[in-house]
Structures are given as structure tokens and as C-alpha cells.
Design an enzyme around this catalytic site. Structure first.
Site, PDB file in Angstrom:
ATOM      1  N   ARG A 136       0.810  -1.232   0.000  1.00 18.69           N
ATOM      2  CA  ARG A 136       0.000   0.000   0.000  1.00 18.69           C
ATOM      3  C   ARG A 136       0.836   1.272   0.000  1.00 18.69           C
ATOM      4  NH1 ARG A 136      -4.782  -0.101   4.245  1.00 18.69           N
ATOM      5  NH2 ARG A 136      -5.401   1.750   3.043  1.00 18.69           N
ATOM      6  N   ASP A 137       2.117   1.194   0.367  1.00 15.01           N
ATOM      7  CA  ASP A 137       3.027   2.336   0.253  1.00 15.01           C
ATOM      8  C   ASP A 137       4.312   1.843  -0.416  1.00 15.01           C
ATOM      9  OD1 ASP A 137       1.544   4.480   1.656  1.00 15.01           O
ATOM     10  OD2 ASP A 137       1.738   3.143   3.377  1.00 15.01           O
ATOM     11  N   PHE A 138       4.143   1.245  -1.577  1.00  8.42           N
ATOM     12  CA  PHE A 138       5.219   0.505  -2.237  1.00  8.42           C
ATOM     13  C   PHE A 138       6.079   1.461  -3.057  1.00  8.42           C
ATOM     14  CE2 PHE A 138       6.362  -3.490  -4.767  1.00  8.42           C
ATOM     15  CZ  PHE A 138       7.013  -4.069  -3.698  1.00  8.42           C
ATOM     16  N   HIS A 142      10.910   2.954   0.718  1.00  6.98           N
ATOM     17  CA  HIS A 142      10.639   1.890   1.689  1.00  6.98           C
ATOM     18  C   HIS A 142      11.432   0.614   1.389  1.00  6.98           C
ATOM     19  CE1 HIS A 142       6.666   4.122   2.616  1.00  6.98           C
ATOM     20  NE2 HIS A 142       7.648   4.530   3.390  1.00  6.98           N
TER      21      HIS A 142
END
Length: 238
Positions: A136-138, A142
Site C-alpha cells: 500500500r506504500d510501495f 521503503h
């Protein structure tokens, strides 16, 4: 400790115990309004640190490098008032792929190093998505790359750690909309890195584990939507 983030009541701090650095995430609870909003949009609400703890354990089982849990706790039964925390060890001697990609603007990498990183990102994405996990926050920020590989650029595959898993979803199968979101988010974060068409094809080939022509033919709609969604977001934020 040093406050890294304080957003909607969720605080992230860094502290040192002995000679080791740690990150502490404190979840004071969410309001019923936030819980109901998620349910209305058919999303499971994130009630505390347990969500990220479970995601870390899932990635560990899949063999994907991530954070190491050092402590966890929670209290309370009311879903809107559960208090929890998660402590993870600091991942030392790494550089985020976002910072690395920015440095490539002035100091382009060796093709072999860039391709090794692309292959590794695609492998991680494939492992997660084929095992029912979406981030979802790819984004590149990260992914943490171990500096020792970068310095040596050996023939060994690069070691990448996936972090910030507090919004990760785990199911039997990743729904199409969330698969698209992950892939578009990743591509969006790469749009300033001067990737070539060959680089993109390399990712698709490694991600699909099929001959490139076959993958492009079978999943033409997906890759077209990934490109459109990523570039639309880029234009919106530029």
C-alpha cells in the site's frame, strides 16, 4: 528518543539501548469515526501495532528481508481505544533506494548494479503479490539497500529490506485494485530515475517469470494502467 514522525497520534521515535539503535512506534488508539470510514470503503481499519507486527512475521516466513521485532505490547478491548507499541531494531549501514536513485542523476550506476537491483525489487514484488500481500506504500523510499553490497557490487544479489509495513494487507489473494496500486506506486517513485525501456522490460520479465512478449500480451491492460496511474499521480503532484 528522537521523534521521527507524529501523525494522527501515531508517534515514531528512535532511541539507543546499549550500543543498538531501535525505532519505537506508539499507537494511542483510533476514533470510531476513523474505523467507520474504513469500513464504509470496505477496508479493514488499522487498530494498532499488531497489524505491522503480523506483516513483519509474514514477510519473514516468505524469506523477504524486513525489520526485526524487539518488543511489542497492547492493552484494551474497545477497538477505538486499544493502545499498542512496536519496537524494531534499527537497520544499520543501509541506504534507501530513493536516495540512491537521486544520486544516480549525477553519478550513473554500472548497468550490472542497476539491473541487479531491478531484478531484486521485481522478485520481492512477485513474492509478496503471489502470496496475498500488498504493501500500500510501495515506494523506493521503503526499500533499504545494504551499503556493503553497494560498495563491493559483488556478483551476489543485493540485500533489500522492506520497511514501513503498518498499512500492509494480507489475504489469500491480492485484489486487482491493490495490485495495481502497489505497482503504480513503485513506478511513480521511479519516474525521476531515468529508467530506460529496457529497464522496465527487465522488471516485467522478472516479476511475471514469463517470456517478455508473453507477459506483455497477457497483461497488456495491467501494465498500461500501471503506467497511466503512475504518470497521472506524478503530474498531479508536480
Amino acid at each position: 528518543g528522537e521523534v521521527f514522525r507524529d501523525h494522527k497520534g501515531r508517534r515514531t521515535l528512535r532511541f539507543v539501548h546499549g550500543a543498538t539503535g531501535y525505532f519505537l512506534k506508539i499507537h494511542p488508539g483510533v476514533r470510531w469515526r476513523e474505523i467507520l470510514k474504513n469500513l464504509v470503503f470496505l477496508r479493514l481499519p488499522i487498530l494498532g501495532a499488531r497489524h505491522e507486527r503480523d506483516a513483519i512475521r509474514r514477510l519473514e516466513k516468505l524469506g523477504v528481508a524486513t525489520m526485526t521485532i524487539a518488543g511489542y505490547g497492547e492493552r484494551g478491548r474497545n477497538p477505538a481505544k486499544i493502545e499498542s507499541f512496536l519496537i524494531t531494531e534499527e537497520i544499520e549501514n543501509t541506504i534507501s533506494l530513493e536516495d540512491l536513485a537521486n544520486s544516480w542523476q549525477k553519478d550513473p550506476p554500472k548497468p550490472s548494479a542497476k539491473w541487479a537491483i531491478i531484478n531484486k525489487i521485481a522478485e520481492i514484488a512477485r513474492i509478496l503479490h503471489t502470496n496475498g500481500v500488498n504493501h500500500r506504500d510501495f515506494y523506493l523510499c521503503h526499500f533499504l539497500l545494504e551499503a556493503r553490497w553497494l560498495e563491493s557490487q559483488s556478483d551476489d544479489e543485493p540485500e533489500l529490506h522492506v520497511i514501513d509495513l503498518h498499512r500492509t494487507q494480507i489475504r489469500e489473494q491480492v485484489p486487482y485494485r491493490w495490485l495495481l496500486k502497489d505497482l503504480a506506486g513503485l513506478y511513480f517513485s521511479c519516474l525521476d530515475t531515468n529508467l530506460t525501456e529496457r529497464d522496465l522490460f527487465r522488471f516485467i520479465n522478472q516479476y511475471s517469470q514469463k517470456p517478455l512478449k508473453e507477459s506483455l500480451r497477457e497483461n497488456a491492460s495491467l501494465w498500461t494502467k500501471v503506467e497511466h496511474k503512475a504518470k497521472s499521480l506524478y503530474a498531479k503532484l508536480s
